[in-house]
Design a protein around this motif. Structure first.
Motif, PDB file in Angstrom:
ATOM      1  N   ASP A   1       0.813  -1.221   0.000  1.00 53.65           N
ATOM      2  CA  ASP A   1       0.000   0.000   0.000  1.00 53.65           C
ATOM      3  C   ASP A   1       0.842   1.265   0.000  1.00 53.65           C
ATOM      4  O   ASP A   1       0.525   2.216  -0.698  1.00 53.65           O
ATOM      5  CB  ASP A   1      -0.939   0.019   1.211  1.00 53.65           C
ATOM      6  CG  ASP A   1      -2.075  -0.968   1.059  1.00 53.65           C
ATOM      7  OD1 ASP A   1      -2.462  -1.260  -0.091  1.00 53.65           O
ATOM      8  OD2 ASP A   1      -2.563  -1.461   2.081  1.00 53.65           O
ATOM      9  N   ASP A   2       1.900   1.313   0.790  1.00 52.77           N
ATOM     10  CA  ASP A   2       2.727   2.512   0.881  1.00 52.77           C
ATOM     11  C   ASP A   2       4.192   2.101   0.832  1.00 52.77           C
ATOM     12  O   ASP A   2       4.846   1.947   1.858  1.00 52.77           O
ATOM     13  CB  ASP A   2       2.408   3.278   2.169  1.00 52.77           C
ATOM     14  CG  ASP A   2       3.091   4.636   2.224  1.00 52.77           C
ATOM     15  OD1 ASP A   2       3.993   4.898   1.395  1.00 52.77           O
ATOM     16  OD2 ASP A   2       2.718   5.432   3.097  1.00 52.77           O
ATOM     17  N   ILE A   3       4.693   1.924  -0.377  1.00 54.05           N
ATOM     18  CA  ILE A   3       6.067   1.452  -0.549  1.00 54.05           C
ATOM     19  C   ILE A   3       7.070   2.449   0.009  1.00 54.05           C
ATOM     20  O   ILE A   3       8.119   2.059   0.535  1.00 54.05           O
ATOM     21  CB  ILE A   3       6.357   1.100  -2.028  1.00 54.05           C
ATOM     22  CG1 ILE A   3       7.698   0.363  -2.169  1.00 54.05           C
ATOM     23  CG2 ILE A   3       6.315   2.332  -2.903  1.00 54.05           C
ATOM     24  CD1 ILE A   3       7.781  -0.964  -1.499  1.00 54.05           C
ATOM     25  N   GLU A   4       6.763   3.733  -0.060  1.00 53.02           N
ATOM     26  CA  GLU A   4       7.691   4.741   0.475  1.00 53.02           C
ATOM     27  C   GLU A   4       7.844   4.595   1.988  1.00 53.02           C
ATOM     28  O   GLU A   4       8.952   4.649   2.505  1.00 53.02           O
ATOM     29  CB  GLU A   4       7.236   6.149   0.108  1.00 53.02           C
ATOM     30  CG  GLU A   4       7.292   6.448  -1.382  1.00 53.02           C
ATOM     31  CD  GLU A   4       8.670   6.224  -1.985  1.00 53.02           C
ATOM     32  OE1 GLU A   4       9.682   6.565  -1.322  1.00 53.02           O
ATOM     33  OE2 GLU A   4       8.752   5.706  -3.104  1.00 53.02           O
ATOM     34  N   ALA A   5       6.751   4.415   2.687  1.00 49.07           N
ATOM     35  CA  ALA A   5       6.816   4.206   4.139  1.00 49.07           C
ATOM     36  C   ALA A   5       7.546   2.903   4.450  1.00 49.07           C
ATOM     37  O   ALA A   5       8.342   2.842   5.397  1.00 49.07           O
ATOM     38  CB  ALA A   5       5.422   4.195   4.747  1.00 49.07           C
ATOM     39  N   LEU A   6       7.290   1.869   3.662  1.00 51.76           N
ATOM     40  CA  LEU A   6       7.964   0.591   3.865  1.00 51.76           C
ATOM     41  C   LEU A   6       9.468   0.745   3.657  1.00 51.76           C
ATOM     42  O   LEU A   6      10.262   0.184   4.409  1.00 51.76           O
ATOM     43  CB  LEU A   6       7.389  -0.470   2.929  1.00 51.76           C
ATOM     44  CG  LEU A   6       7.902  -1.884   3.096  1.00 51.76           C
ATOM     45  CD1 LEU A   6       7.650  -2.408   4.510  1.00 51.76           C
ATOM     46  CD2 LEU A   6       7.265  -2.801   2.055  1.00 51.76           C
ATOM     47  N   ARG A   7       9.875   1.521   2.652  1.00 50.85           N
ATOM     48  CA  ARG A   7      11.304   1.754   2.413  1.00 50.85           C
ATOM     49  C   ARG A   7      11.971   2.412   3.613  1.00 50.85           C
ATOM     50  O   ARG A   7      13.098   2.090   3.948  1.00 50.85           O
ATOM     51  CB  ARG A   7      11.496   2.626   1.178  1.00 50.85           C
ATOM     52  CG  ARG A   7      11.284   1.900  -0.099  1.00 50.85           C
ATOM     53  CD  ARG A   7      11.479   2.823  -1.281  1.00 50.85           C
ATOM     54  NE  ARG A   7      11.196   2.095  -2.507  1.00 50.85           N
ATOM     55  CZ  ARG A   7      10.788   2.651  -3.617  1.00 50.85           C
ATOM     56  NH1 ARG A   7      10.601   3.964  -3.685  1.00 50.85           N
ATOM     57  NH2 ARG A   7      10.548   1.926  -4.683  1.00 50.85           N
TER      58      ARG A   7
ATOM     59  N   SER B   1      12.947  -3.951  -0.339  1.00 53.09           N
ATOM     60  CA  SER B   1      13.788  -4.468  -1.420  1.00 53.09           C
ATOM     61  C   SER B   1      13.294  -5.838  -1.886  1.00 53.09           C
ATOM     62  O   SER B   1      13.236  -6.113  -3.091  1.00 53.09           O
ATOM     63  CB  SER B   1      15.232  -4.569  -0.935  1.00 53.09           C
ATOM     64  OG  SER B   1      16.058  -5.061  -1.953  1.00 53.09           O
ATOM     65  N   ARG B   2      12.904  -6.689  -0.943  1.00 51.81           N
ATOM     66  CA  ARG B   2      12.359  -8.010  -1.320  1.00 51.81           C
ATOM     67  C   ARG B   2      11.039  -7.861  -2.072  1.00 51.81           C
ATOM     68  O   ARG B   2      10.783  -8.587  -3.035  1.00 51.81           O
ATOM     69  CB  ARG B   2      12.201  -8.885  -0.077  1.00 51.81           C
ATOM     70  CG  ARG B   2      13.531  -9.394   0.452  1.00 51.81           C
ATOM     71  CD  ARG B   2      13.368 -10.492   1.480  1.00 51.81           C
ATOM     72  NE  ARG B   2      12.592 -10.079   2.643  1.00 51.81           N
ATOM     73  CZ  ARG B   2      13.101  -9.524   3.729  1.00 51.81           C
ATOM     74  NH1 ARG B   2      14.399  -9.304   3.823  1.00 51.81           N
ATOM     75  NH2 ARG B   2      12.331  -9.185   4.738  1.00 51.81           N
ATOM     76  N   TRP B   3      10.194  -6.917  -1.638  1.00 50.62           N
ATOM     77  CA  TRP B   3       8.940  -6.662  -2.336  1.00 50.62           C
ATOM     78  C   TRP B   3       9.205  -6.228  -3.773  1.00 50.62           C
ATOM     79  O   TRP B   3       8.565  -6.682  -4.710  1.00 50.62           O
ATOM     80  CB  TRP B   3       8.135  -5.568  -1.635  1.00 50.62           C
ATOM     81  CG  TRP B   3       7.024  -6.071  -0.798  1.00 50.62           C
ATOM     82  CD1 TRP B   3       6.983  -6.110   0.559  1.00 50.62           C
ATOM     83  CD2 TRP B   3       5.781  -6.598  -1.253  1.00 50.62           C
ATOM     84  NE1 TRP B   3       5.786  -6.644   0.974  1.00 50.62           N
ATOM     85  CE2 TRP B   3       5.032  -6.951  -0.124  1.00 50.62           C
ATOM     86  CE3 TRP B   3       5.231  -6.822  -2.513  1.00 50.62           C
ATOM     87  CZ2 TRP B   3       3.763  -7.506  -0.215  1.00 50.62           C
ATOM     88  CZ3 TRP B   3       3.970  -7.377  -2.600  1.00 50.62           C
ATOM     89  CH2 TRP B   3       3.256  -7.706  -1.464  1.00 50.62           C
ATOM     90  N   ARG B   4      10.168  -5.296  -3.919  1.00 52.24           N
ATOM     91  CA  ARG B   4      10.504  -4.774  -5.247  1.00 52.24           C
ATOM     92  C   ARG B   4      10.960  -5.902  -6.165  1.00 52.24           C
ATOM     93  O   ARG B   4      10.528  -6.010  -7.315  1.00 52.24           O
ATOM     94  CB  ARG B   4      11.602  -3.716  -5.092  1.00 52.24           C
ATOM     95  CG  ARG B   4      11.463  -2.547  -5.976  1.00 52.24           C
ATOM     96  CD  ARG B   4      12.437  -1.397  -5.734  1.00 52.24           C
ATOM     97  NE  ARG B   4      13.624  -1.657  -4.964  1.00 52.24           N
ATOM     98  CZ  ARG B   4      13.816  -1.285  -3.705  1.00 52.24           C
ATOM     99  NH1 ARG B   4      12.901  -0.613  -3.057  1.00 52.24           N
ATOM    100  NH2 ARG B   4      14.947  -1.554  -3.089  1.00 52.24           N
ATOM    101  N   ALA B   5      11.839  -6.769  -5.645  1.00 48.24           N
ATOM    102  CA  ALA B   5      12.342  -7.890  -6.442  1.00 48.24           C
ATOM    103  C   ALA B   5      11.217  -8.863  -6.801  1.00 48.24           C
ATOM    104  O   ALA B   5      11.133  -9.332  -7.944  1.00 48.24           O
ATOM    105  CB  ALA B   5      13.453  -8.614  -5.680  1.00 48.24           C
ATOM    106  N   ALA B   6      10.347  -9.160  -5.853  1.00 48.56           N
ATOM    107  CA  ALA B   6       9.232 -10.082  -6.111  1.00 48.56           C
ATOM    108  C   ALA B   6       8.264  -9.499  -7.131  1.00 48.56           C
ATOM    109  O   ALA B   6       7.794 -10.207  -8.032  1.00 48.56           O
ATOM    110  CB  ALA B   6       8.501 -10.403  -4.812  1.00 48.56           C
ATOM    111  N   LEU B   7       7.988  -8.210  -7.008  1.00 45.05           N
ATOM    112  CA  LEU B   7       7.090  -7.556  -7.965  1.00 45.05           C
ATOM    113  C   LEU B   7       7.712  -7.553  -9.361  1.00 45.05           C
ATOM    114  O   LEU B   7       7.042  -7.854 -10.356  1.00 45.05           O
ATOM    115  CB  LEU B   7       6.781  -6.134  -7.498  1.00 45.05           C
ATOM    116  CG  LEU B   7       5.743  -5.365  -8.283  1.00 45.05           C
ATOM    117  CD1 LEU B   7       4.400  -6.088  -8.267  1.00 45.05           C
ATOM    118  CD2 LEU B   7       5.588  -3.971  -7.703  1.00 45.05           C
ATOM    119  N   ARG B   8       8.996  -7.244  -9.427  1.00 45.26           N
ATOM    120  CA  ARG B   8       9.702  -7.244 -10.717  1.00 45.26           C
ATOM    121  C   ARG B   8       9.662  -8.636 -11.345  1.00 45.26           C
ATOM    122  O   ARG B   8       9.402  -8.787 -12.533  1.00 45.26           O
ATOM    123  CB  ARG B   8      11.143  -6.782 -10.522  1.00 45.26           C
ATOM    124  CG  ARG B   8      11.915  -6.663 -11.809  1.00 45.26           C
ATOM    125  CD  ARG B   8      13.374  -6.252 -11.595  1.00 45.26           C
ATOM    126  NE  ARG B   8      13.534  -5.173 -10.667  1.00 45.26           N
ATOM    127  CZ  ARG B   8      14.242  -5.244  -9.534  1.00 45.26           C
ATOM    128  NH1 ARG B   8      14.864  -6.357  -9.204  1.00 45.26           N
ATOM    129  NH2 ARG B   8      14.351  -4.214  -8.736  1.00 45.26           N
TER     130      ARG B   8
END
Length: 58
Positions: free
Chosen positions: A7-13, A21-28
């Motif tokens: 929902d809020d990738i910026e807050a998660l970062r 980073s794991r979310w980004r890789a999984a989404l990619r």
């Protein structure tokens, strides 16, 4: 096919950079595999999920 990012990738970062980073890789990986199979992003739904046409061909 629907693919939902956090929902809020910026807050998660800020809060948990390794998790983000794991979310980004999984989404990619997920979106890349769908695109490699001929899918195409149609847009987003009201829940901010990617809407993927898995029957589309280039």
């Amino acid at each position: 096919m629907l693919v939902r990012p956090p929902d809020d990738i910026e807050a998660l970062r800020r809060r948990a950079p390794e998790t983000a980073s794991r979310w980004r890789a999984a989404l990619r990986e997920s979106l890349g595999a769908l695109m490699d199979d001929g899918g195409r992003v149609l847009g987003f739904d009201s829940s901010r999920r990617y809407v993927i046409d898995t029957k589309a061909r280039s």
